[in-house]
Design a protein around this motif. Structure first.
Motif, PDB file in Angstrom:
ATOM      1  N   GLY A   1       0.989  -1.296  -0.025  1.00 39.62           N
ATOM      2  CA  GLY A   1       0.059   0.031  -0.169  1.00 39.62           C
ATOM      3  C   GLY A   1       0.687   1.364   0.128  1.00 39.62           C
ATOM      4  N   ILE A   2       2.098   1.151  -0.572  1.00 36.39           N
ATOM      5  CA  ILE A   2       2.895   2.170  -0.772  1.00 36.39           C
ATOM      6  C   ILE A   2       3.301   2.476  -2.036  1.00 36.39           C
ATOM      7  N   SER A   3       3.945   3.666  -2.434  1.00 40.61           N
ATOM      8  CA  SER A   3       4.344   3.874  -3.875  1.00 40.61           C
ATOM      9  C   SER A   3       5.745   3.355  -4.221  1.00 40.61           C
ATOM     10  N   ALA A   4       5.975   3.334  -5.350  1.00 44.05           N
ATOM     11  CA  ALA A   4       7.344   2.565  -5.690  1.00 44.05           C
ATOM     12  C   ALA A   4       8.429   3.391  -5.251  1.00 44.05           C
ATOM     13  N   THR A   5       8.274   4.712  -5.119  1.00 44.15           N
ATOM     14  CA  THR A   5       9.268   5.697  -4.766  1.00 44.15           C
ATOM     15  C   THR A   5       9.622   5.278  -3.229  1.00 44.15           C
ATOM     16  N   SER A   6       8.362   5.087  -2.382  1.00 42.10           N
ATOM     17  CA  SER A   6       8.811   4.802  -0.975  1.00 42.10           C
ATOM     18  C   SER A   6       9.530   3.638  -0.774  1.00 42.10           C
ATOM     19  N   LEU A   7       9.195   2.766  -1.694  1.00 42.70           N
ATOM     20  CA  LEU A   7       9.706   1.429  -1.454  1.00 42.70           C
ATOM     21  C   LEU A   7      11.040   1.578  -1.632  1.00 42.70           C
ATOM     22  N   TYR A   8      11.287   2.007  -2.849  1.00 43.00           N
ATOM     23  CA  TYR A   8      13.028   2.376  -3.143  1.00 43.00           C
ATOM     24  C   TYR A   8      13.699   3.053  -1.818  1.00 43.00           C
ATOM     25  N   ASP A   9      13.018   4.234  -1.352  1.00 39.80           N
ATOM     26  CA  ASP A   9      13.666   4.838  -0.170  1.00 39.80           C
ATOM     27  C   ASP A   9      13.895   3.818   1.005  1.00 39.80           C
ATOM     28  N   ARG A  10      12.893   2.907   1.374  1.00 40.58           N
ATOM     29  CA  ARG A  10      13.154   1.970   2.184  1.00 40.58           C
ATOM     30  C   ARG A  10      14.341   0.960   1.753  1.00 40.58           C
ATOM     31  N   LEU A  11      14.480   0.514   0.774  1.00 42.28           N
ATOM     32  CA  LEU A  11      15.472  -0.409   0.267  1.00 42.28           C
ATOM     33  C   LEU A  11      16.654   0.137   0.304  1.00 42.28           C
ATOM     34  N   SER A  12      16.692   1.477  -0.011  1.00 42.60           N
ATOM     35  CA  SER A  12      17.892   2.392   0.061  1.00 42.60           C
ATOM     36  C   SER A  12      18.364   3.057   1.418  1.00 42.60           C
ATOM     37  N   ASN A  13      17.870   2.324   2.591  1.00 38.64           N
ATOM     38  CA  ASN A  13      17.812   2.989   3.554  1.00 38.64           C
ATOM     39  C   ASN A  13      17.641   4.364   4.071  1.00 38.64           C
ATOM     40  N   ARG A  14      17.001   5.048   3.446  1.00 40.03           N
ATOM     41  CA  ARG A  14      16.361   6.384   3.598  1.00 40.03           C
ATOM     42  C   ARG A  14      15.425   6.478   4.435  1.00 40.03           C
ATOM     43  N   THR A  15      14.356   5.407   4.607  1.00 44.44           N
ATOM     44  CA  THR A  15      13.238   5.627   5.271  1.00 44.44           C
ATOM     45  C   THR A  15      13.101   4.159   6.004  1.00 44.44           C
ATOM     46  N   PRO A  16      13.148   3.955   7.248  1.00 43.84           N
ATOM     47  CA  PRO A  16      12.713   2.551   7.817  1.00 43.84           C
ATOM     48  C   PRO A  16      11.286   2.081   7.210  1.00 43.84           C
ATOM     49  N   PHE A  17      11.463   0.673   7.264  1.00 43.19           N
ATOM     50  CA  PHE A  17      10.006  -0.076   7.053  1.00 43.19           C
ATOM     51  C   PHE A  17       9.601  -0.052   8.197  1.00 43.19           C
ATOM     52  N   SER A  18       7.936   0.207   8.117  1.00 43.94           N
ATOM     53  CA  SER A  18       7.048   0.271   9.635  1.00 43.94           C
ATOM     54  C   SER A  18       6.587  -1.213   9.931  1.00 43.94           C
ATOM     55  N   GLN A  19       6.446  -1.251  11.242  1.00 42.22           N
ATOM     56  CA  GLN A  19       5.933  -2.557  11.678  1.00 42.22           C
ATOM     57  C   GLN A  19       4.672  -3.175  10.919  1.00 42.22           C
ATOM     58  N   ASP A  20       3.898  -2.227  10.303  1.00 42.54           N
ATOM     59  CA  ASP A  20       2.703  -2.750   9.593  1.00 42.54           C
ATOM     60  C   ASP A  20       3.177  -3.566   8.276  1.00 42.54           C
ATOM     61  N   GLU A  21       4.153  -2.887   7.733  1.00 42.48           N
ATOM     62  CA  GLU A  21       4.706  -3.202   6.412  1.00 42.48           C
ATOM     63  C   GLU A  21       5.472  -4.688   6.560  1.00 42.48           C
ATOM     64  N   ILE A  22       6.218  -4.707   7.783  1.00 44.24           N
ATOM     65  CA  ILE A  22       6.913  -6.127   8.029  1.00 44.24           C
ATOM     66  C   ILE A  22       5.942  -7.230   8.741  1.00 44.24           C
ATOM     67  N   ASP A  23       4.968  -6.931   9.120  1.00 41.29           N
ATOM     68  CA  ASP A  23       4.039  -7.741   9.559  1.00 41.29           C
ATOM     69  C   ASP A  23       3.206  -8.112   8.484  1.00 41.29           C
ATOM     70  N   LYS A  24       2.865  -7.334   7.209  1.00 41.60           N
ATOM     71  CA  LYS A  24       1.877  -7.636   6.010  1.00 41.60           C
ATOM     72  C   LYS A  24       3.023  -8.607   5.241  1.00 41.60           C
ATOM     73  N   THR A  25       4.511  -8.383   5.408  1.00 38.45           N
ATOM     74  CA  THR A  25       5.230  -9.267   4.425  1.00 38.45           C
ATOM     75  C   THR A  25       5.256 -10.572   5.270  1.00 38.45           C
ATOM     76  N   ALA A  26       5.276 -10.766   6.562  1.00 35.74           N
ATOM     77  CA  ALA A  26       5.253 -11.862   7.265  1.00 35.74           C
ATOM     78  C   ALA A  26       3.963 -12.731   6.874  1.00 35.74           C
ATOM     79  N   GLN A  27       2.933 -11.942   6.920  1.00 39.64           N
ATOM     80  CA  GLN A  27       1.451 -12.788   6.586  1.00 39.64           C
ATOM     81  C   GLN A  27       1.480 -13.290   5.393  1.00 39.64           C
ATOM     82  N   PHE A  28       2.063 -12.537   4.108  1.00 39.56           N
ATOM     83  CA  PHE A  28       2.093 -13.013   2.802  1.00 39.56           C
ATOM     84  C   PHE A  28       2.392 -14.441   2.872  1.00 39.56           C
ATOM     85  N   ASP A  29       3.593 -14.847   3.323  1.00 38.54           N
ATOM     86  CA  ASP A  29       3.946 -16.205   2.996  1.00 38.54           C
ATOM     87  C   ASP A  29       4.267 -16.954   4.546  1.00 38.54           C
TER      88      ASP A  29
END
Length: 81
Positions: free
Chosen positions: A28-56
């Motif tokens: 539920g984020i933009s591709a730019t926001s994801l890029y910022d997270r993968l580049s260590n500019r912005t941390p992943f939120s707990q909700d984003e980590i939790d959503k990833t955990a639930q996916f698989d």
């Protein structure tokens, strides 16, 4: 600032979503926001980590590897402890 190596997460994204855009849409984020997270500019939120955990239904060890592998100063990676 502590930096993380997201190479495992990048592999997970490629394997399960194919494209960064599709993973960003899932979170539920933009591709730019994801890029910022993968580049260590912005941390992943707990909700984003939790959503990833639930996916698989990922284990704690899997999440540590994906989101908390530290990047050290010698360009080698180590798992967070």
């Amino acid at each position: 600032m502590l930096k993380y190596d997201y190479s495992y997460l990048r592999g997970f994204i490629k394997q399960h979503f194919g494209r960064n855009q599709d993973y960003a849409d899932y979170l539920g984020i933009s591709a730019t926001s994801l890029y910022d997270r993968l580049s260590n500019r912005t941390p992943f939120s707990q909700d984003e980590i939790d959503k990833t955990a639930q996916f698989d239904d990922l284990s704690g060890d899997d999440l540590m590897r994906l989101f908390f592998t530290k990047e050290n100063t010698e360009n080698r990676t180590t798992l967070a402890k």
